[in-house]
Design an enzyme around this catalytic site. Structure first.
Site, PDB file in Angstrom:
ATOM      1  N   HIS A 176       0.871  -1.189   0.000  1.00 46.21           N
ATOM      2  CA  HIS A 176       0.000   0.000   0.000  1.00 46.21           C
ATOM      3  C   HIS A 176       0.907   1.237   0.000  1.00 46.21           C
ATOM      4  O   HIS A 176       2.035   1.172   0.511  1.00 46.21           O
ATOM      5  CB  HIS A 176      -0.839  -0.048   1.284  1.00 46.21           C
ATOM      6  CG  HIS A 176      -1.945   0.950   1.357  1.00 46.21           C
ATOM      7  ND1 HIS A 176      -1.753   2.267   1.704  1.00 46.21           N
ATOM      8  CD2 HIS A 176      -3.281   0.817   1.146  1.00 46.21           C
ATOM      9  CE1 HIS A 176      -2.921   2.894   1.708  1.00 46.21           C
ATOM     10  NE2 HIS A 176      -3.858   2.043   1.367  1.00 46.21           N
ATOM     11  N   ASP A 236       3.010  -4.466   8.094  1.00 41.44           N
ATOM     12  CA  ASP A 236       1.784  -3.700   7.918  1.00 41.44           C
ATOM     13  C   ASP A 236       0.627  -4.695   8.053  1.00 41.44           C
ATOM     14  O   ASP A 236       0.380  -5.504   7.167  1.00 41.44           O
ATOM     15  CB  ASP A 236       1.814  -3.039   6.531  1.00 41.44           C
ATOM     16  CG  ASP A 236       0.469  -2.424   6.130  1.00 41.44           C
ATOM     17  OD1 ASP A 236      -0.531  -2.616   6.859  1.00 41.44           O
ATOM     18  OD2 ASP A 236       0.421  -1.764   5.078  1.00 41.44           O
ATOM     19  N   GLN A 294      -4.521  -5.354   6.838  1.00 40.80           N
ATOM     20  CA  GLN A 294      -5.464  -6.305   6.235  1.00 40.80           C
ATOM     21  C   GLN A 294      -5.469  -7.671   6.920  1.00 40.80           C
ATOM     22  O   GLN A 294      -6.304  -8.508   6.584  1.00 40.80           O
ATOM     23  CB  GLN A 294      -5.134  -6.502   4.741  1.00 40.80           C
ATOM     24  CG  GLN A 294      -5.333  -5.278   3.890  1.00 40.80           C
ATOM     25  CD  GLN A 294      -6.797  -4.832   3.823  1.00 40.80           C
ATOM     26  OE1 GLN A 294      -7.712  -5.605   4.093  1.00 40.80           O
ATOM     27  NE2 GLN A 294      -7.010  -3.572   3.473  1.00 40.80           N
ATOM     28  N   CYS A 352      -4.657   2.348  -3.776  1.00 40.63           N
ATOM     29  CA  CYS A 352      -3.453   2.932  -3.165  1.00 40.63           C
ATOM     30  C   CYS A 352      -2.279   1.979  -3.306  1.00 40.63           C
ATOM     31  O   CYS A 352      -1.482   1.803  -2.365  1.00 40.63           O
ATOM     32  CB  CYS A 352      -3.671   3.297  -1.695  1.00 40.63           C
ATOM     33  SG  CYS A 352      -4.973   4.480  -1.444  1.00 40.63           S
TER      34      CYS A 352
HETATM   35  N1  PMP Z   1      -1.841  -0.785   4.465  1.00 37.91           N
HETATM   36  C1  PMP Z   1      -2.753  -1.576   3.897  1.00 37.91           C
HETATM   37  C2  PMP Z   1      -2.353  -2.949   3.438  1.00 37.91           C
HETATM   38  C3  PMP Z   1      -4.072  -1.121   3.745  1.00 37.91           C
HETATM   39  O1  PMP Z   1      -4.988  -1.910   3.169  1.00 37.91           O
HETATM   40  C4  PMP Z   1      -4.411   0.170   4.196  1.00 37.91           C
HETATM   41  C5  PMP Z   1      -5.816   0.726   4.030  1.00 37.91           C
HETATM   42  N2  PMP Z   1      -6.389   0.490   2.785  1.00 37.91           N
HETATM   43  C6  PMP Z   1      -3.422   0.945   4.795  1.00 37.91           C
HETATM   44  C7  PMP Z   1      -2.150   0.436   4.913  1.00 37.91           C
HETATM   45  C8  PMP Z   1      -3.713   2.308   5.342  1.00 37.91           C
HETATM   46  O2  PMP Z   1      -4.560   2.179   6.432  1.00 37.91           O
HETATM   47  P1  PMP Z   1      -5.328   3.442   7.059  1.00 37.91           P
HETATM   48  O3  PMP Z   1      -6.001   4.124   5.900  1.00 37.91           O
HETATM   49  O4  PMP Z   1      -6.288   2.830   8.016  1.00 37.91           O
HETATM   50  O5  PMP Z   1      -4.299   4.282   7.698  1.00 37.91           O
END
Ligand code: PMP
Length: 414
Positions: free
Chosen positions: A131, A208, A211, A372
């Site tokens: 991401h 991270d 998910q 993203c």
């Molecule tokens: N990492 C991953 C793998 C995600 O799926 C997301 C959210 N789509 C994020 C980071 C960012 O998370 P947040 O928007 O809750 O800060």
């Protein structure tokens, strides 16, 4: 087992759905089919009611007042931290730092760990399926410190090429930052092995977990990672709250990221000294109500059981994958052997933005876009994908409806 092949003896999904008031609504005259759980999940009554009760009867500021409301709020806030620590298998509750979510968690670690430990010529490793929240902070850090960012490639199925990862590791590697589950493809990465190999060259590991935490049992001590992030709004809890686990010896060596009230030991006009972790990393009034709501979401998940959730969602994933493989003109992007309940797909006839607009006409909420994860889209040669991401409140019949709607879409655009 129903005729869809989805195990119906793992969870009582109809009963679970009654816990989620938002799922009972209709969209454009059709029952809502919510399949954007990787973006954000809905809240059960247990969370909605806990937050209401806290705000109506117990709300107060934390860590300051000596009066009853503040004492109670502080106690509940710290109890929620303990719940998160237990949920993630952390050794000490103080190893959990609350943030607004995974994005802020990774920025916190990149800035603070980076300031203390990253120097010119050092190397940081990410993968091709991160991401942007686990990409941009490391790019910025590398630019600031004169460090180098290296990227683990992926194969055509969406799996990390582990032999290439091993080649990228060197005594210069300081940090390996990898998602546990890819939000764009659903790939579950072998983070225990990744961590072991990183530690062998003296590097630290950030996982991270945005998910993974909603879908599988996580144990940070078993993984042995150094940091592990999460987001409350993807775990059936409130938005604006999340956090990061970190090993205490690392937190203790790291400087603050955001400064101000509540993170200090003493302040004079000349100099300030800082509080111990986790307070050192929680400047200002935190999202108190959201922390209490997160605690209630964790209680709810624990009650159902993450192992059961994972089994049921795997069953849904298998069924959905089978349905999609039978549709002419659909290409599934991401076919890793180990996957969480995400199906990303591409239809040559139409851009995903148009696909999700048509799905919406049938009351189906799916995400169409780059998720993203633009470097992932580039790797697979698509501008974007349509993504169906499932939760334990989804039913196989909803995937049938999605498949029918996708077929309609292909006919419409062909
Ligand atoms: N990492 C991953 C793998 C995600 O799926 C997301 C959210 N789509 C994020 C980071 C960012 O998370 P947040 O928007 O809750 O800060």
């Amino acid at each position: 087992m129903s005729n869809t092949g989805v195990a119906d003896n793992i969870l009582d999904v109809e009963k679970i759905r009654k816990d989620f008031p938002i799922l009972t609504q209709s969209v454009r005259g059709k029952p809502l089919i919510y399949l954007d759980n990787a973006a954000t999940t809905h809240k059960p009554n247990a969370v909605i009611e806990r937050v209401r009760k806290f705000d109506a009867e117990e709300y107060g500021t934390v860590r300051r007042g000596a009066y009853k409301l503040s004492e109670t709020a502080t106690q509940l806030y710290e109890e929620a931290r303990q719940k998160v620590a237990d949920f993630m298998g952390a050794e000490k509750k103080g190893e959990i730092v609350f943030t607004s979510g995974t994005t802020q968690s990774i920025n916190l670690v990149a800035h603070s760990f980076g300031k203390r430990f990253i120097n010119e010529g050092d190397e940081i490793i990410i993968s091709n399926i991160e991401h942007h929240a686990n990409t941009v902070p490391w790019q910025v850090l590398c630019e600031d410190r004169g460090a180098r960012l290296k990227v683990i490639p992926v194969n055509d199925d969406g799996e990390l090429v582990m032999e290439e990862y091993e080649k990228l590791l060197s005594p210069k590697t300081r940090m390996v930052a990898i998602n546990h589950v890819s939000n764009a493809l659903g790939t579950i990465n072998p983070i225990k092995e990744i961590t072991e190999k990183a530690h062998a060259v003296g590097a630290k590991v950030l996982v991270d977990g945005a998910q993974s935490t909603p879908h599988m049992k996580v144990n940070v001590q078993d993984i042995d990672c150094d940091f592990y992030t999460f987001s409350g709004h993807k775990m059936y809890g409130p938005s604006g709250i999340g956090g990061v686990y970190g090993k205490m010896d690392l937190w203790e060596e790291m400087p603050p990221y955001v400064t101000g009230g509540d993170m200090i030991m003493q302040v004079t006009l000349e100099k300030s000294t800082y509080a111990k972790p986790p307070a050192r990393f929680e400047a200002g009034t935190p999202p108190i109500t959201q922390v209490i709501g997160l605690g209630a979401a964790i209680d709810y998940l624990d009650e159902i059981g993450l192992d059961k959730i994972a089994d049921y969602e795997n069953s849904l994933l298998e069924y959905g994958t089978r349905l999609f493989k039978e549709i002419d003109g659909v290409r599934i992007i991401g076919n890793a052997r180990h996957k969480a309940s995400i199906i990303s797909f591409y239809i040559d006839a139409a851009h995903p933005h148009d696909v999700v607009t048509l799905l919406d006409q049938d009351g189906i909420a799916c995400r169409g876009g780059h998720h993203c994860a633009q470097p992932t889209m580039i790797r697979y040669g698509v501008p974007a994908t349509t993504r169906a991401s499932m939760a334990f409140y989804n039913k196989p019949e909803e995937l049938d409806a999605l498949a029918e709607s996708v077929k309609k879409c292909i006919r419409f655009f062909s």
